[in-house]
Design a protein around this motif. Structure first.
Motif, PDB file in Angstrom:
ATOM      1  N   LYS A  41       2.195  48.640  16.384  1.00 24.16           N
ATOM      2  CA  LYS A  41       2.449  48.498  14.818  1.00 24.16           C
ATOM      3  C   LYS A  41       1.403  48.175  13.982  1.00 24.16           C
ATOM      4  CE  LYS A  41       1.193  44.382  15.316  1.00 24.16           C
ATOM      5  NZ  LYS A  41       0.048  44.121  14.745  1.00 24.16           N
ATOM      6  N   PRO A  42       1.370  48.460  12.598  1.00 20.77           N
ATOM      7  CA  PRO A  42       2.403  49.372  11.945  1.00 20.77           C
ATOM      8  C   PRO A  42       2.466  50.674  12.441  1.00 20.77           C
ATOM      9  CG  PRO A  42       0.586  49.069  10.512  1.00 20.77           C
ATOM     10  CD  PRO A  42       0.311  48.250  11.630  1.00 20.77           C
ATOM     11  N   MET A  43       3.619  51.498  12.109  1.00 25.33           N
ATOM     12  CA  MET A  43       3.588  52.811  12.773  1.00 25.33           C
ATOM     13  C   MET A  43       2.584  53.635  11.834  1.00 25.33           C
ATOM     14  SD  MET A  43       7.129  54.919  13.275  1.00 25.33           S
ATOM     15  CE  MET A  43       6.818  56.824  13.199  1.00 25.33           C
ATOM     16  N   THR A  44       2.785  53.592  10.570  1.00 29.07           N
ATOM     17  CA  THR A  44       1.412  54.090   9.730  1.00 29.07           C
ATOM     18  C   THR A  44       1.499  53.176   8.591  1.00 29.07           C
ATOM     19  OG1 THR A  44       3.292  55.342   8.311  1.00 29.07           O
ATOM     20  CG2 THR A  44       2.274  56.398  10.002  1.00 29.07           C
ATOM     21  N   ALA A  45       0.762  53.794   7.386  1.00 32.24           N
ATOM     22  CA  ALA A  45       0.569  52.771   6.191  1.00 32.24           C
ATOM     23  C   ALA A  45       1.592  52.851   5.358  1.00 32.24           C
ATOM     24  CB  ALA A  45      -1.135  53.025   5.770  1.00 32.24           C
ATOM     25  N   GLU A  46       2.411  53.627   5.381  1.00 34.11           N
ATOM     26  CA  GLU A  46       3.580  53.807   4.412  1.00 34.11           C
ATOM     27  C   GLU A  46       4.727  54.551   4.982  1.00 34.11           C
ATOM     28  OE1 GLU A  46       0.780  56.791   4.914  1.00 34.11           O
ATOM     29  OE2 GLU A  46       0.242  55.230   3.321  1.00 34.11           O
ATOM     30  N   GLY A  47       5.912  54.339   4.246  1.00 33.64           N
ATOM     31  CA  GLY A  47       6.964  54.726   4.937  1.00 33.64           C
ATOM     32  C   GLY A  47       7.419  56.213   4.940  1.00 33.64           C
ATOM     33  N   ASP A  48       6.663  57.025   4.054  1.00 33.56           N
ATOM     34  CA  ASP A  48       6.958  58.447   4.195  1.00 33.56           C
ATOM     35  C   ASP A  48       6.310  59.059   5.175  1.00 33.56           C
ATOM     36  OD1 ASP A  48       4.565  58.051   3.194  1.00 33.56           O
ATOM     37  OD2 ASP A  48       4.896  59.451   1.242  1.00 33.56           O
ATOM     38  N   THR A  49       5.196  58.525   5.613  1.00 32.04           N
ATOM     39  CA  THR A  49       4.291  59.392   6.600  1.00 32.04           C
ATOM     40  C   THR A  49       5.046  58.983   8.033  1.00 32.04           C
ATOM     41  OG1 THR A  49       2.749  57.474   6.506  1.00 32.04           O
ATOM     42  CG2 THR A  49       1.995  59.675   5.588  1.00 32.04           C
ATOM     43  N   ALA A  50       5.412  57.722   8.116  1.00 30.03           N
ATOM     44  CA  ALA A  50       6.083  57.182   9.270  1.00 30.03           C
ATOM     45  C   ALA A  50       7.715  58.075   9.584  1.00 30.03           C
ATOM     46  CB  ALA A  50       6.615  55.728   9.198  1.00 30.03           C
ATOM     47  N   VAL A  51       8.319  58.553   8.331  1.00 33.12           N
ATOM     48  CA  VAL A  51       9.482  59.264   8.639  1.00 33.12           C
ATOM     49  C   VAL A  51       9.238  60.537   9.015  1.00 33.12           C
ATOM     50  CG1 VAL A  51      11.368  60.246   7.303  1.00 33.12           C
ATOM     51  CG2 VAL A  51      10.787  57.820   6.940  1.00 33.12           C
ATOM     52  N   ASP A  52       8.046  61.115   8.376  1.00 30.34           N
ATOM     53  CA  ASP A  52       7.412  62.371   8.736  1.00 30.34           C
ATOM     54  C   ASP A  52       7.460  62.559  10.284  1.00 30.34           C
ATOM     55  OD1 ASP A  52       6.452  65.247   8.131  1.00 30.34           O
ATOM     56  OD2 ASP A  52       4.763  64.258   8.891  1.00 30.34           O
ATOM     57  N   LEU A  53       6.657  61.431  10.737  1.00 29.69           N
ATOM     58  CA  LEU A  53       6.260  61.331  12.352  1.00 29.69           C
ATOM     59  C   LEU A  53       7.545  61.288  13.259  1.00 29.69           C
ATOM     60  CD1 LEU A  53       3.030  59.409  12.412  1.00 29.69           C
ATOM     61  CD2 LEU A  53       3.237  61.879  12.742  1.00 29.69           C
ATOM     62  N   CYS A  54       8.279  60.503  12.879  1.00 28.14           N
ATOM     63  CA  CYS A  54       9.527  60.295  13.430  1.00 28.14           C
ATOM     64  C   CYS A  54      10.489  61.642  13.570  1.00 28.14           C
ATOM     65  CB  CYS A  54      10.333  59.116  12.741  1.00 28.14           C
ATOM     66  SG  CYS A  54      12.143  58.791  13.509  1.00 28.14           S
TER      67      CYS A  54
ATOM     68  N   TRP B  34     -10.093  46.256   7.985  1.00 28.51           N
ATOM     69  CA  TRP B  34      -8.652  47.008   7.921  1.00 28.51           C
ATOM     70  C   TRP B  34      -7.351  45.893   7.478  1.00 28.51           C
ATOM     71  CZ3 TRP B  34      -4.366  45.554  10.623  1.00 28.51           C
ATOM     72  CH2 TRP B  34      -4.714  44.906  11.733  1.00 28.51           C
ATOM     73  N   SER B  35      -7.422  44.735   7.944  1.00 26.19           N
ATOM     74  CA  SER B  35      -6.438  43.907   7.738  1.00 26.19           C
ATOM     75  C   SER B  35      -6.248  43.400   6.237  1.00 26.19           C
ATOM     76  CB  SER B  35      -6.634  42.792   8.555  1.00 26.19           C
ATOM     77  OG  SER B  35      -7.751  41.709   8.248  1.00 26.19           O
ATOM     78  N   HIS B  36      -7.441  43.705   5.499  1.00 29.04           N
ATOM     79  CA  HIS B  36      -7.396  43.495   3.959  1.00 29.04           C
ATOM     80  C   HIS B  36      -6.976  44.418   3.324  1.00 29.04           C
ATOM     81  CE1 HIS B  36     -10.437  40.416   5.985  1.00 29.04           C
ATOM     82  NE2 HIS B  36      -9.854  39.740   4.884  1.00 29.04           N
ATOM     83  N   ARG B  37      -6.659  45.734   3.914  1.00 29.68           N
ATOM     84  CA  ARG B  37      -6.336  46.886   3.043  1.00 29.68           C
ATOM     85  C   ARG B  37      -5.106  47.643   3.508  1.00 29.68           C
ATOM     86  NH1 ARG B  37     -12.138  47.671   4.473  1.00 29.68           N
ATOM     87  NH2 ARG B  37     -11.446  49.207   6.164  1.00 29.68           N
ATOM     88  N   ARG B  38      -4.213  47.810   2.124  1.00 27.99           N
ATOM     89  CA  ARG B  38      -2.889  48.246   2.353  1.00 27.99           C
ATOM     90  C   ARG B  38      -3.041  49.767   3.028  1.00 27.99           C
ATOM     91  NH1 ARG B  38       1.388  48.320  -2.320  1.00 27.99           N
ATOM     92  NH2 ARG B  38       2.962  49.635  -1.186  1.00 27.99           N
ATOM     93  N   GLU B  39      -4.064  50.518   2.580  1.00 25.06           N
ATOM     94  CA  GLU B  39      -4.026  51.859   3.056  1.00 25.06           C
ATOM     95  C   GLU B  39      -4.456  52.048   4.606  1.00 25.06           C
ATOM     96  OE1 GLU B  39      -7.929  50.836   0.597  1.00 25.06           O
ATOM     97  OE2 GLU B  39      -5.869  50.426   0.715  1.00 25.06           O
ATOM     98  N   ASP B  40      -5.008  50.718   5.180  1.00 23.66           N
ATOM     99  CA  ASP B  40      -5.596  51.063   6.364  1.00 23.66           C
ATOM    100  C   ASP B  40      -4.515  50.339   7.333  1.00 23.66           C
ATOM    101  OD1 ASP B  40      -7.856  52.368   5.610  1.00 23.66           O
ATOM    102  OD2 ASP B  40      -9.029  50.524   5.661  1.00 23.66           O
TER     103      ASP B  40
END
Length: 382
Positions: free
Chosen positions: A100-113, A169-175
């Motif tokens: 976890k997390p699967m990716t940094a945002e929901g749309d990319t996670a949905v795409d991979l699923c 990375w833990s300080h950055r949303r995009e990471d």
């Protein structure tokens, strides 16, 4: 399938830090062969491969996929670096175990699923603290009716993290940073495992009460980052990075439970930078009792409330005997999930476990929480 010879599965690891090493050991313990490991830096990945006896080491992920021809890839890097290597692995028909997390945002996670479903491969999503011993015990007790119908869950934690932890990375949303990605994913998984996997509603508030962190060279392993905290945070020569992600959150949710007629209310409260006074805990309340699990992931002593009194319950022998023989609760949970995943791929019958379905759902929920605002303005009310 059942009764047929078991094939030794080959695993390729992406990531050389704490999680990469932990995933490699977990898959070896599950009977798989770790054939390669990939990292960002030649010297680091070569050193890790030598120390762990992994035959292939490299920095080119696509080349590693071609060379190693692994059955499973294990993604053990920060969440912002997950999308491309997972997509490439899916294109080659690999099963994927992803932290976890699967990716940094929901749309990319949905795409991979969706890509994983189209590829017909198996996936595992390591929001894995649902496999701590006391959570497994609570899951059994609730299913057996120890608290009656579940009504409410409370997940409370205060980490008091050092503000001088080096910027990364833990300080950055995009990471893939933030406490929702790296704490809430586990507690949501725990609540779902015990009372029901169907999430009905969610709302919440987040807060970045850190602001900035010092930039320090040489940090590689997440588990040893505290050793790099500067002695003097007022040193004018220090460079600083700006945080853009939450360090505290409050989330309210409702879960549908097969054990209750009405939705179960859940409170998730986490303060990443504030001190605790009482023990962090997870509590499951019901119409006839309650279960109190000590610790922020419920991995401590379990207490049962019934007939007007609390009682500490011992861990059942069969759960104790099934626990992976490894030090560290994080590592123990990785071992548990990796064992189930390998067995499932080999055709054995296993209990349900978190997959990319849960990973993509959780990532979409995190997006909703981060954008849900600060509540209803009541300043004009009389």
């Amino acid at each position: 399938m059942e009764g047929e010879p078991v094939t030794t599965l080959k695993v390729l690891i992406c990531g050389t830090g704490f999680a990469g090493r932990g995933h490699a050991e977990a898959f070896r313990a599950a009977g798989a062969e770790v054939v390669g490991i990939v990292g960002r830096t030649d010297a680091v990945v070569a050193q890790v491969a030598e120390e762990m006896g992994i035959p292939f080491a490299g920095t080119d992920w696509e080349a590693a996929l071609e060379t190693c021809r692994a059955d499973i890839v294990s993604i053990a890097t920060p969440g912002g670096a997950h999308y491309a290597p997972i997509r490439q692995a899916l294109e080659r028909g690999c099963h994927v175990f992803c932290d976890k997390p699967m990716t940094a945002e929901g749309d990319t996670a949905v795409d991979l699923c969706r890509r994983a479903e189209a590829a017909g491969v198996k996936t595992a999503y390591a929001a894995s603290f649902r496999y701590t011993p006391s959570v497994l015990h609570a899951q059994r007790l609730v299913a057996e009716g120890a608290i009656g119908a579940p009504t409410e869950v409370e997940c409370i934690s205060h980490f008091n993290l050092e503000r001088g932890i080096p910027f990364g990375w833990s300080h950055r949303r995009e990471d893939g940073g933030g406490r929702l990605n790296n704490n809430f994913t586990h507690t949501l998984s725990i609540a779902c495992a015990v009372v029901g996997e169907t999430i009905l509603t969610v709302t919440g508030q987040v807060r970045d009460d850190l602001g900035r962190a010092p930039k320090v060279a040489g940090v590689h392993n997440f588990a040893t980052r505290r050793a790099f905290i500067p002695e003097d945070l007022d040193d004018p020569a220090l460079e600083w990075g700006e945080s853009n992600v939450e360090w505290s959150y409050t989330v309210l949710a409702q879960l549908q439970s097969p054990l209750a007629e009405r939705p179960v209310s859940v409170l998730f409260k986490h303060g990443g930078l504030v001190p605790r006074f009482h023990e962090d805990h997870i509590v499951f309340y019901g119409t006839e009792g309650a279960l109190y699990l000590e610790g922020h992931y419920g991995s401590g002593q379990l207490h049962h409330y019934r007939d007007g009194r609390w009682q500490a319950l011992p861990l059942p022998a069969d759960i104790s005997d099934s626990l992976p023989d490894v030090t560290g609760e994080t590592e123990q949970c990785w071992h548990h999930l990796a064992r189930i995943f390998v067995q499932d791929i080999q055709g054995h019958t296993v209990d349900p476990y978190p997959t990319f379905h849960e990973g993509s759902l959780y990532q979409q929920i995190i997006d909703i929480i981060r954008t849900s605002g600060s509540g209803t303005d009541v300043t004009a009310l009389g």
